[in-house]
Motif scaffolding. Sequence first.
Motif, PDB file in Angstrom:
ATOM      1  N   THR A  89      -2.514  -6.345  -1.049  1.00  0.00           N
ATOM      2  CA  THR A  89      -3.300  -6.045  -0.305  1.00  0.00           C
ATOM      3  C   THR A  89      -4.517  -5.053  -0.337  1.00  0.00           C
ATOM      4  OG1 THR A  89      -1.897  -4.530   1.142  1.00  0.00           O
ATOM      5  CG2 THR A  89      -1.821  -7.065   1.690  1.00  0.00           C
ATOM      6  N   GLY A  90      -5.139  -4.866   0.277  1.00  0.00           N
ATOM      7  CA  GLY A  90      -6.342  -3.757   0.148  1.00  0.00           C
ATOM      8  C   GLY A  90      -5.442  -2.242   0.105  1.00  0.00           C
ATOM      9  N   GLU A  91      -4.389  -2.181   1.128  1.00  0.00           N
ATOM     10  CA  GLU A  91      -3.909  -0.910   1.454  1.00  0.00           C
ATOM     11  C   GLU A  91      -2.922  -0.583   0.228  1.00  0.00           C
ATOM     12  OE1 GLU A  91       0.061   0.347   4.074  1.00  0.00           O
ATOM     13  OE2 GLU A  91      -1.683  -0.402   5.139  1.00  0.00           O
ATOM     14  N   GLU A  92      -2.302  -1.890  -0.400  1.00  0.00           N
ATOM     15  CA  GLU A  92      -1.463  -1.597  -1.595  1.00  0.00           C
ATOM     16  C   GLU A  92      -2.360  -1.009  -2.775  1.00  0.00           C
ATOM     17  OE1 GLU A  92       2.169  -4.486  -0.564  1.00  0.00           O
ATOM     18  OE2 GLU A  92       0.232  -5.231  -1.326  1.00  0.00           O
ATOM     19  N   LEU A  93      -3.412  -1.748  -2.919  1.00  0.00           N
ATOM     20  CA  LEU A  93      -4.426  -1.307  -3.825  1.00  0.00           C
ATOM     21  C   LEU A  93      -4.606   0.207  -3.982  1.00  0.00           C
ATOM     22  CD1 LEU A  93      -6.798  -4.338  -4.005  1.00  0.00           C
ATOM     23  CD2 LEU A  93      -4.943  -3.932  -5.641  1.00  0.00           C
ATOM     24  N   LEU A  94      -4.981   0.663  -2.706  1.00  0.00           N
ATOM     25  CA  LEU A  94      -5.363   2.059  -2.412  1.00  0.00           C
ATOM     26  C   LEU A  94      -4.219   2.892  -2.842  1.00  0.00           C
ATOM     27  CD1 LEU A  94      -7.450   4.130  -1.746  1.00  0.00           C
ATOM     28  CD2 LEU A  94      -6.838   3.637   0.656  1.00  0.00           C
ATOM     29  N   ARG A  95      -2.944   2.504  -2.381  1.00  0.00           N
ATOM     30  CA  ARG A  95      -1.720   3.472  -2.671  1.00  0.00           C
ATOM     31  C   ARG A  95      -1.666   3.551  -3.860  1.00  0.00           C
ATOM     32  NH1 ARG A  95       1.369   4.323   1.485  1.00  0.00           N
ATOM     33  NH2 ARG A  95       0.844   3.437   3.599  1.00  0.00           N
ATOM     34  N   GLU A  96      -1.889   2.421  -4.918  1.00  0.00           N
ATOM     35  CA  GLU A  96      -1.700   2.600  -6.269  1.00  0.00           C
ATOM     36  C   GLU A  96      -2.756   3.549  -7.198  1.00  0.00           C
ATOM     37  OE1 GLU A  96      -0.025   1.199 -10.215  1.00  0.00           O
ATOM     38  OE2 GLU A  96       0.792   1.046  -8.162  1.00  0.00           O
ATOM     39  N   LEU A  97      -3.791   3.421  -6.713  1.00  0.00           N
ATOM     40  CA  LEU A  97      -4.970   4.249  -6.945  1.00  0.00           C
ATOM     41  C   LEU A  97      -4.545   5.882  -6.562  1.00  0.00           C
ATOM     42  CD1 LEU A  97      -7.586   4.925  -8.139  1.00  0.00           C
ATOM     43  CD2 LEU A  97      -8.687   4.308  -6.131  1.00  0.00           C
ATOM     44  N   LEU A  98      -4.096   6.029  -5.386  1.00  0.00           N
ATOM     45  CA  LEU A  98      -3.919   7.467  -4.999  1.00  0.00           C
ATOM     46  C   LEU A  98      -2.735   8.063  -5.860  1.00  0.00           C
ATOM     47  CD1 LEU A  98      -4.356   7.071  -1.365  1.00  0.00           C
ATOM     48  CD2 LEU A  98      -6.002   8.480  -2.640  1.00  0.00           C
ATOM     49  N   TYR A  99      -1.632   7.094  -6.186  1.00  0.00           N
ATOM     50  CA  TYR A  99      -0.569   7.554  -6.982  1.00  0.00           C
ATOM     51  C   TYR A  99      -0.990   8.157  -8.168  1.00  0.00           C
ATOM     52  CZ  TYR A  99       3.156   6.892 -10.307  1.00  0.00           C
ATOM     53  OH  TYR A  99       4.196   7.312 -11.182  1.00  0.00           O
ATOM     54  N   GLY A 106       3.325  11.340  -0.694  1.00  0.00           N
ATOM     55  CA  GLY A 106       3.732  11.969   0.724  1.00  0.00           C
ATOM     56  C   GLY A 106       2.743  11.814   1.914  1.00  0.00           C
ATOM     57  N   ASP A 107       2.817  12.927   2.631  1.00  0.00           N
ATOM     58  CA  ASP A 107       2.022  12.789   3.932  1.00  0.00           C
ATOM     59  C   ASP A 107       0.776  12.563   3.641  1.00  0.00           C
ATOM     60  OD1 ASP A 107       4.432  12.901   5.288  1.00  0.00           O
ATOM     61  OD2 ASP A 107       4.241  15.094   5.837  1.00  0.00           O
ATOM     62  N   LEU A 108       0.303  13.137   2.503  1.00  0.00           N
ATOM     63  CA  LEU A 108      -1.517  13.023   2.232  1.00  0.00           C
ATOM     64  C   LEU A 108      -1.669  11.689   1.979  1.00  0.00           C
ATOM     65  CD1 LEU A 108      -4.169  14.551   1.906  1.00  0.00           C
ATOM     66  CD2 LEU A 108      -3.398  15.113  -0.448  1.00  0.00           C
ATOM     67  N   MET A 109      -0.823  10.960   1.165  1.00  0.00           N
ATOM     68  CA  MET A 109      -1.118   9.675   0.857  1.00  0.00           C
ATOM     69  C   MET A 109      -1.359   8.769   2.101  1.00  0.00           C
ATOM     70  SD  MET A 109       0.569   6.663  -1.468  1.00  0.00           S
ATOM     71  CE  MET A 109       0.463   7.210  -2.873  1.00  0.00           C
ATOM     72  N   GLU A 110      -0.353   9.038   2.981  1.00  0.00           N
ATOM     73  CA  GLU A 110      -0.306   8.329   4.305  1.00  0.00           C
ATOM     74  C   GLU A 110      -1.719   8.711   5.104  1.00  0.00           C
ATOM     75  OE1 GLU A 110       1.793   5.975   4.948  1.00  0.00           O
ATOM     76  OE2 GLU A 110       2.485   6.442   2.985  1.00  0.00           O
ATOM     77  N   GLU A 111      -1.956   9.707   5.104  1.00  0.00           N
ATOM     78  CA  GLU A 111      -3.315  10.364   6.074  1.00  0.00           C
ATOM     79  C   GLU A 111      -4.564   9.733   5.435  1.00  0.00           C
ATOM     80  OE1 GLU A 111      -5.747  14.487   6.957  1.00  0.00           O
ATOM     81  OE2 GLU A 111      -3.618  14.522   6.513  1.00  0.00           O
ATOM     82  N   ILE A 112      -4.617   9.801   4.088  1.00  0.00           N
ATOM     83  CA  ILE A 112      -5.821   8.891   3.343  1.00  0.00           C
ATOM     84  C   ILE A 112      -5.860   7.414   3.677  1.00  0.00           C
ATOM     85  CG2 ILE A 112      -6.966   8.586   1.055  1.00  0.00           C
ATOM     86  CD1 ILE A 112      -6.033  11.268   0.529  1.00  0.00           C
ATOM     87  N   VAL A 113      -4.461   6.896   3.315  1.00  0.00           N
ATOM     88  CA  VAL A 113      -4.627   5.372   3.571  1.00  0.00           C
ATOM     89  C   VAL A 113      -4.822   4.904   5.080  1.00  0.00           C
ATOM     90  CG1 VAL A 113      -3.093   3.611   3.630  1.00  0.00           C
ATOM     91  CG2 VAL A 113      -2.991   5.080   1.655  1.00  0.00           C
ATOM     92  N   ASN A 114      -4.309   5.697   5.847  1.00  0.00           N
ATOM     93  CA  ASN A 114      -4.583   5.221   7.386  1.00  0.00           C
ATOM     94  C   ASN A 114      -5.964   5.421   7.858  1.00  0.00           C
ATOM     95  OD1 ASN A 114      -1.888   4.728   7.786  1.00  0.00           O
ATOM     96  ND2 ASN A 114      -1.187   6.782   8.433  1.00  0.00           N
ATOM     97  N   ASP A 115      -6.706   6.360   7.042  1.00  0.00           N
ATOM     98  CA  ASP A 115      -8.281   6.528   7.365  1.00  0.00           C
ATOM     99  C   ASP A 115      -9.087   5.557   6.725  1.00  0.00           C
ATOM    100  OD1 ASP A 115     -10.699   8.602   7.701  1.00  0.00           O
ATOM    101  OD2 ASP A 115     -10.640   8.259   5.652  1.00  0.00           O
ATOM    102  N   ALA A 116      -8.600   4.831   5.697  1.00  0.00           N
ATOM    103  CA  ALA A 116      -9.485   3.832   5.088  1.00  0.00           C
ATOM    104  C   ALA A 116      -9.542   2.496   5.292  1.00  0.00           C
ATOM    105  CB  ALA A 116      -9.182   4.025   3.540  1.00  0.00           C
ATOM    106  N   ILE A 117     -10.730   1.848   4.995  1.00  0.00           N
ATOM    107  CA  ILE A 117     -10.897   0.407   4.894  1.00  0.00           C
ATOM    108  C   ILE A 117     -11.412  -0.108   3.521  1.00  0.00           C
ATOM    109  CG2 ILE A 117     -12.202  -1.506   5.883  1.00  0.00           C
ATOM    110  CD1 ILE A 117     -13.476   0.371   8.073  1.00  0.00           C
TER     111      ILE A 117
END
Length: 567
Positions: A425-435, A441-452
Amino acid sequence: MGSYQLKYHAKKPEGIENKKEYLVGSGIATLAAAFFLIRDGHMDGKNITIFERKNVNGGALDGAGNLEDGYIIRGGREMEEHYECTWDLFGDIPTLENPERTVLDDMKEINDWDPNVSANRVIQNRGERVDASTLGLKDHHIKQLTKLFLAKEEDLGDLTVEQFFTPDYLETNMWLLWRSMFAFQPWHSVVEMKRYMERFIHLLPGMTELRNILFSRYNQYDSFVLPLVKWLEEHGVKIQNNTLVTDLDIEINGKEKVVTGIHLVIDGKEEYIKTTKDDLVFVINGSMTENSTLGSNDKAPELNTELGPVWRLWKNIAEKDPAFGRPEVFYKNIDKTKWESFTVTFKDSKIADIIRKLTNRDPYSGRVVTGGIITIKDSNWGMSFTLSRQPHFANQPDDVLVLWAYGLFADNEGDYIKKKMSECTGEELLRELLYHMGVDGDLMEEIVNDAIVIPAMMPHITSQFMPRVKGDRPEVVPEGSVNLAFLGQFVEIEGDCVFTVEYSVRSAMIAVYKLLNLDKQVPEIYPSKYDIRHVVNATKTLYGNKPLPGEFFVKKLLKDTSLDGLL
């Protein structure tokens, strides 16, 4: 002579007022052809009709969206100074913001004020900068590249990159940079790689930092397509959307080929247009973005493997005569031509701090941010990303950032998300990139929750790179053609290379000038491969810019380029 020809206004062709022009597809090639028909061919815009099956124009030059739904760009365009046909076109198209200034004026102004240079070209180990300041070549790699430079295309045939080079070349910095910049794969045409080397040899010294690469003020749709469409419509050109062209009737008598009719489907109803020798029909044959599908934050894009209508039209035409090419060479190997991109829209996000850390640049400065793509060397997806000059869309709010990323290996499992990229999904793609950026941690969650996040799967995006031989691509104007021309990325233009805006615009200019028999020349392709200064600078770059005594360097250059007979 080139500038003289560009400024020269061709004589009005005899009988032009009796001709009608039908163009299939509204990509940059047909839009450019309509422009050249009016400016150079003196055709009344009211006699020009463009058929487009979608309700949006521009083909692969896209860009759309808003803050609420998210922005989407399937891809971007790296441009350079010597796009002779493209700049000739946009030197006459006013910007939307100021009719007194042209798109070319705006391009020059923005790139003079904000010249591109990569802030951080390669990372690994979750955000660690990789030294990619040299191409990392050994002597035998340089000899292989020299051999490719000197080879004849007909001798290379349908060889692939991996068949031509030794396996260790694919481990060099040069291949990493080349692959990520142009989306080349080991199974792609080495002839096309040769064309890139020759066409852009003057850019090789800046390759490690992406110097002398030009980017438009906004995305390519806002910066190029909208002003061009506005100009065409003001000159009477009709763009008929929701209209599908399914086939052409072509009368072939000996070597003479004449389009006599066009089969269409308009809003679901079959229609037919009868044409004569006096009418012109231009067709974009093939499409890099055909069958593209989009996903969302919580949905992966589907892979559409059906034969799309653009390919089907070319197939129908090609069955009538060998001169019309062999489309199956390009559309039948989706596993070798697909990759996936995704666009991320961030609102007032802490992603800005991550980008500052990676690039030492402020994403809100209005200047180039990443300076082109940043490639993640140890990404199993072969992922790269870029944050272009912001805002990237004309309607983008000041506190919003839009990032684009892509992966070349959509069937590989991720390093963080243990799934194929194509299944994410788009959210999973962003998580891979952020990794890979070093975020967790919390920063990843905050950025993901903010993004489309909007993913795009493109089955044919590098189909134009597939190995080919003479005849697989038709000539812009096939032998004996009286009123038919092909345009775009799947035509044969000697010496130029595909996956560029210039290739499409050049095909349009060739078609117009040849079929109207204009007393005006198409500008030559910039001949950098014949300029010894560019050859010497490129060779120094291949050798890692090591200081070499003058006499030794010249002898080594001549020997390695098989010119030692001059010694």
